[in-house]
Design a protein around this motif. Structure first.
Motif, short mmCIF file in Angstrom:
data_model
loop_
_atom_site.label_atom_id
_atom_site.label_comp_id
_atom_site.label_asym_id
_atom_site.label_seq_id
_atom_site.Cartn_x
_atom_site.Cartn_y
_atom_site.Cartn_z
N ILE A 28 6.85 3.61 7.01
CA ILE A 28 6.19 2.31 7.09
C ILE A 28 5.55 2.02 5.74
O ILE A 28 4.90 2.90 5.16
CB ILE A 28 5.09 2.29 8.17
N VAL A 29 5.75 0.81 5.24
CA VAL A 29 5.09 0.37 4.01
C VAL A 29 4.16 -0.78 4.39
O VAL A 29 4.63 -1.87 4.74
CB VAL A 29 6.10 -0.08 2.94
N PRO A 30 2.84 -0.57 4.35
CA PRO A 30 1.90 -1.65 4.68
C PRO A 30 1.96 -2.77 3.62
O PRO A 30 2.02 -2.50 2.42
CB PRO A 30 0.54 -0.96 4.66
N ILE A 31 1.94 -4.00 4.09
CA ILE A 31 1.89 -5.18 3.21
C ILE A 31 0.43 -5.60 3.13
O ILE A 31 -0.22 -5.86 4.14
CB ILE A 31 2.78 -6.30 3.77
N ASP B 15 0.86 -1.18 0.00
CA ASP B 15 0.00 0.00 0.00
C ASP B 15 0.90 1.24 0.00
O ASP B 15 2.14 1.14 0.03
CB ASP B 15 -0.90 -0.02 1.23
N ALA B 16 0.29 2.41 0.03
CA ALA B 16 1.03 3.67 0.04
C ALA B 16 1.87 3.80 1.32
O ALA B 16 1.47 3.32 2.39
CB ALA B 16 0.06 4.85 -0.06
N ASP B 17 3.03 4.44 1.17
CA ASP B 17 3.91 4.68 2.31
C ASP B 17 3.20 5.49 3.39
O ASP B 17 2.35 6.33 3.09
CB ASP B 17 5.14 5.47 1.88
N VAL B 18 3.59 5.23 4.63
CA VAL B 18 3.13 6.02 5.77
C VAL B 18 4.37 6.67 6.36
O VAL B 18 5.13 6.03 7.10
CB VAL B 18 2.42 5.13 6.83
N PRO B 19 4.65 7.93 6.00
CA PRO B 19 5.85 8.59 6.53
C PRO B 19 5.73 8.81 8.04
O PRO B 19 4.72 9.31 8.51
CB PRO B 19 5.89 9.93 5.80
N VAL B 20 6.75 8.41 8.76
CA VAL B 20 6.79 8.62 10.21
C VAL B 20 7.56 9.89 10.51
O VAL B 20 7.19 10.66 11.37
CB VAL B 20 7.42 7.39 10.91
N GLY B 21 8.67 10.10 9.77
CA GLY B 21 9.46 11.32 9.94
C GLY B 21 10.81 11.07 10.58
O GLY B 21 11.22 9.93 10.78
N ASP C 73 6.47 -3.20 6.48
CA ASP C 73 7.91 -3.05 6.28
C ASP C 73 8.29 -1.74 6.97
O ASP C 73 7.83 -0.67 6.58
CB ASP C 73 8.23 -3.00 4.78
N TRP C 74 9.08 -1.84 8.03
CA TRP C 74 9.48 -0.70 8.85
C TRP C 74 10.85 -0.27 8.35
O TRP C 74 11.82 -0.99 8.52
CB TRP C 74 9.52 -1.16 10.30
N GLN C 75 10.92 0.88 7.69
CA GLN C 75 12.14 1.32 7.01
C GLN C 75 12.81 2.46 7.77
O GLN C 75 12.13 3.30 8.36
CB GLN C 75 11.81 1.80 5.60
N LEU C 76 14.15 2.50 7.69
CA LEU C 76 14.93 3.56 8.31
C LEU C 76 15.93 4.08 7.29
O LEU C 76 16.85 3.35 6.89
CB LEU C 76 15.66 3.05 9.55
N ARG C 77 15.75 5.33 6.85
CA ARG C 77 16.71 5.97 5.95
C ARG C 77 17.84 6.50 6.81
O ARG C 77 17.65 7.32 7.70
CB ARG C 77 16.04 7.11 5.18
N ARG C 78 19.05 5.96 6.56
CA ARG C 78 20.22 6.31 7.38
C ARG C 78 20.94 7.53 6.83
O ARG C 78 20.70 7.95 5.69
CB ARG C 78 21.18 5.12 7.43
#
Length: 171
Positions: free
Chosen positions: A59-62, A44-50, A82-87
């Motif tokens: 967060i990217v919902p599966i 699904d569409a990304d959910v920006p956490v910030g 999918d819990w993502q972290l941009r480093r």
């Protein structure tokens, strides 16, 4: 009264009492990879956490999908993420947690982690390390094995977002 042993005499006594070294066991064979199964995971569409103290979260919902391989096939249950972290180095740590339902009704948890540096280099290969929790029985091989995965974005009809993940068992 006994005289105390001198240090060099004590070392010599220990050396004589030490067991004889045995030859090292044969070295284990180099690992190989065996294809396990392939997934097409819909998103699904990304959910920006910030921004967080560790980097920028997303967060990217599966939402679902399918999987198939030798001796296993079924669907991906919606509700995972999918819990993502941009480093700071531009790479993204990924950690997906979701469930598979096999055609014969078994529910298997997948926690798949990896690092993607495709934002820096679009040709970069994404490798993952999945850990499976399967019910005892037919799918024990998933819970008891070591696996790696490859991850590639795919486009599905209608523009639906998805990723294709291929899992390989390390033998």
């Amino acid at each position: 009264m006994r005289k105390p042993m001198r240090f060099t005499t004590a070392l010599a006594a220990l050396a004589l009492a030490a067991p004889v070294a045995t030859p090292v066991a044969a070295q284990a064979a180099e690992p190989t990879l065996e294809f396990a199964f392939e997934e097409t995971v819909t998103l699904d569409a990304d959910v920006p956490v910030g921004a967080t103290s560790l980097g920028t979260r997303n967060i990217v919902p599966i939402t679902g999908g399918t999987f198939e391989g030798p001796g296993i096939r079924g669907t991906i249950m919606g509700g995972g993420w999918d819990w993502q972290l941009r480093r700071a180095d531009g790479c993204m740590q990924i950690k997906a947690d979701y469930m598979l339902r096999t055609d014969d009704g078994a529910v298997i948890n997948v926690v798949n982690t990896g690092v993607s540096c495709r934002a820096k280099n679009p040709k970069a290969v994404v490798r993952t390390h999945p850990v499976f929790e399967a019910p005892q029985g037919k799918y024990d091989w998933l819970s008891q094995g070591c696996f790696i995965g490859t991850l590639d974005p795919v486009s599905l009809p209608g523009g639906k977002r998805a990723v294709r993940i291929r899992f390989y068992r390390v033998t």
